[in-house]
Design an enzyme around this catalytic site. Structure first.
Site, PDB file in Angstrom:
ATOM      1  N   ASP A 186       5.310  11.829   9.542  1.00 18.43           N
ATOM      2  CA  ASP A 186       5.512  12.975   9.028  1.00 18.43           C
ATOM      3  C   ASP A 186       5.814  13.925  10.093  1.00 18.43           C
ATOM      4  O   ASP A 186       5.539  13.856  11.474  1.00 18.43           O
ATOM      5  CB  ASP A 186       4.404  13.765   8.227  1.00 18.43           C
ATOM      6  CG  ASP A 186       3.175  13.942   9.222  1.00 18.43           C
ATOM      7  OD1 ASP A 186       2.756  13.394   9.789  1.00 18.43           O
ATOM      8  OD2 ASP A 186       2.863  15.230   9.165  1.00 18.43           O
ATOM      9  N   GLU A 225      -1.930   0.073  10.157  1.00 18.56           N
ATOM     10  CA  GLU A 225      -1.553   1.472  10.603  1.00 18.56           C
ATOM     11  C   GLU A 225       0.036   1.433  10.516  1.00 18.56           C
ATOM     12  O   GLU A 225       0.734   0.579  10.427  1.00 18.56           O
ATOM     13  CB  GLU A 225      -1.845   1.528  11.947  1.00 18.56           C
ATOM     14  CG  GLU A 225      -3.241   2.267  12.167  1.00 18.56           C
ATOM     15  CD  GLU A 225      -3.203   3.651  11.967  1.00 18.56           C
ATOM     16  OE1 GLU A 225      -2.090   4.206  11.413  1.00 18.56           O
ATOM     17  OE2 GLU A 225      -3.971   4.320  12.741  1.00 18.56           O
ATOM     18  N   ASP A 226       0.416   2.845  10.387  1.00 20.48           N
ATOM     19  CA  ASP A 226       1.970   3.040  10.372  1.00 20.48           C
ATOM     20  C   ASP A 226       2.500   3.025  12.122  1.00 20.48           C
ATOM     21  O   ASP A 226       3.485   2.532  12.079  1.00 20.48           O
ATOM     22  CB  ASP A 226       2.340   4.447   9.883  1.00 20.48           C
ATOM     23  CG  ASP A 226       1.569   5.370  10.273  1.00 20.48           C
ATOM     24  OD1 ASP A 226       0.324   5.347  10.814  1.00 20.48           O
ATOM     25  OD2 ASP A 226       2.033   6.759  10.067  1.00 20.48           O
ATOM     26  N   ASP A 261       0.410   5.185  18.825  1.00 22.10           N
ATOM     27  CA  ASP A 261       1.056   5.964  19.898  1.00 22.10           C
ATOM     28  C   ASP A 261       0.177   6.190  21.150  1.00 22.10           C
ATOM     29  O   ASP A 261       0.460   5.112  21.922  1.00 22.10           O
ATOM     30  CB  ASP A 261       0.843   7.492  19.108  1.00 22.10           C
ATOM     31  CG  ASP A 261       2.107   8.464  19.562  1.00 22.10           C
ATOM     32  OD1 ASP A 261       2.301   8.493  20.741  1.00 22.10           O
ATOM     33  OD2 ASP A 261       2.892   9.095  18.986  1.00 22.10           O
ATOM     34  N   GLY A 304      -0.825   8.229   7.056  1.00 23.42           N
ATOM     35  CA  GLY A 304       0.560   7.628   7.166  1.00 23.42           C
ATOM     36  C   GLY A 304       0.856   6.069   6.901  1.00 23.42           C
ATOM     37  O   GLY A 304       1.912   5.689   6.615  1.00 23.42           O
ATOM     38  N   PHE A 362       9.606  11.342  19.142  1.00 27.11           N
ATOM     39  CA  PHE A 362       8.961  11.548  17.928  1.00 27.11           C
ATOM     40  C   PHE A 362       9.937  11.103  16.768  1.00 27.11           C
ATOM     41  O   PHE A 362      11.014  11.267  16.489  1.00 27.11           O
ATOM     42  CB  PHE A 362       8.822  13.003  17.783  1.00 27.11           C
ATOM     43  CG  PHE A 362       8.084  13.478  16.713  1.00 27.11           C
ATOM     44  CD1 PHE A 362       6.749  13.668  16.906  1.00 27.11           C
ATOM     45  CD2 PHE A 362       8.616  13.666  15.362  1.00 27.11           C
ATOM     46  CE1 PHE A 362       5.857  13.987  15.847  1.00 27.11           C
ATOM     47  CE2 PHE A 362       7.665  14.298  14.346  1.00 27.11           C
ATOM     48  CZ  PHE A 362       6.380  14.370  14.760  1.00 27.11           C
ATOM     49  N   LYS A 366       4.058   2.275  20.309  1.00 26.85           N
ATOM     50  CA  LYS A 366       4.896   3.103  21.257  1.00 26.85           C
ATOM     51  C   LYS A 366       4.326   2.711  22.551  1.00 26.85           C
ATOM     52  O   LYS A 366       3.363   3.490  23.063  1.00 26.85           O
ATOM     53  CB  LYS A 366       5.017   4.727  21.318  1.00 26.85           C
ATOM     54  CG  LYS A 366       5.861   5.334  20.242  1.00 26.85           C
ATOM     55  CD  LYS A 366       5.612   6.674  20.230  1.00 26.85           C
ATOM     56  CE  LYS A 366       6.408   7.451  19.335  1.00 26.85           C
ATOM     57  NZ  LYS A 366       5.930   8.755  19.256  1.00 26.85           N
TER      58      LYS A 366
END
Ligand code: PRP
Length: 184
Positions: free
Chosen positions: A163, A103-104, A107, A48, A156, A135
């Site tokens: 992805d 990082e992308d 979560d 990612g 999401f 998030k």
């Protein structure tokens, strides 16, 4: 690839390419200010982080090197255990090196929390984190993140490296998918 290439798969665009670009410029300035000319090893977490790494690294003026890790969660396809195995380890020794994880998205925070412990055991000079997205409502563990692009709601998202079933990573923006894509 752009929105028109994915037809009706998109529900909405959350963060435009222009917004990402502008925010990464700000993060790069923060990073330059923090390191004060000391060289940084940028560690991208595959897959990612490829977009974030390419764009952020080119905005940083401080001398950087790049390395990559690929990790995967154990268990039934979820990240709930937080137990990670290394699919591809760093190519370089990070002892006494300024490491900045790129990082992308953060979560649950479980991947990052594991990664931090793993990299810390290698005794880097410093260990910090930059992420495009976070998030806060999805956090299962608290991880202190040094450079955050955008805090987003717990939905999401795809695009800009993220992805769904391996697709949509190369969209230049961050968006949500229409329910029919999930088979709903
Ligand atoms: C994504 C992302 C982070 C991780 C964040 O990677 O790139 O590494 O999930 O999730 P967490 O905070 O809940 O641990 P993923 O495992 O989907 O692999 P990918 O980067 O190859 O898509």
């Amino acid at each position: 690839m752009d929105a028109k290439d994915v037809g009706g798969d998109l529900e909405k665009i959350l963060i435009t390419a222009e917004q990402i670009d502008a925010r990464l410029t700000e993060l790069a300035a923060e990073i330059d200010e923090y390191y004060q000319g000391e060289e940084i090893l940028l560690v991208g977490v595959l897959n990612g982080a490829v977009m974030a790494m390419a764009d952020l690294s080119r905005k940083i003026h401080t001398s950087t090197r790049m390395d990559w890790m690929a990790v995967s969660s154990y268990g039934s396809g979820t990240k709930s255990s937080g137990v990670v195995r290394i699919l591809k380890d760093l190519a370089s020794d990070i002892h006494d090196v300024n490491v900045l994880i790129v990082e992308d998205i953060i979560d649950s925070g479980l991947t990052l929390s594991w990664l931090l412990a793993n990299l810390r055991s290698r005794e880097p000079k410093s260990l910090r984190i930059a992420t495009v997205l976070r998030k806060p409502d999805a956090a299962k563990v608290e991880v202190e993140v040094d450079h955050v692009g955008f805090d987003i709601a717990n939905e999401f998202v795809v695009g800009y490296g993220l992805d769904y079933a391996g697709r949509y990573r190369s969209l230049p923006f961050v968006g949500t998918l229409a329910p029919h894509v999930y088979g709903a």
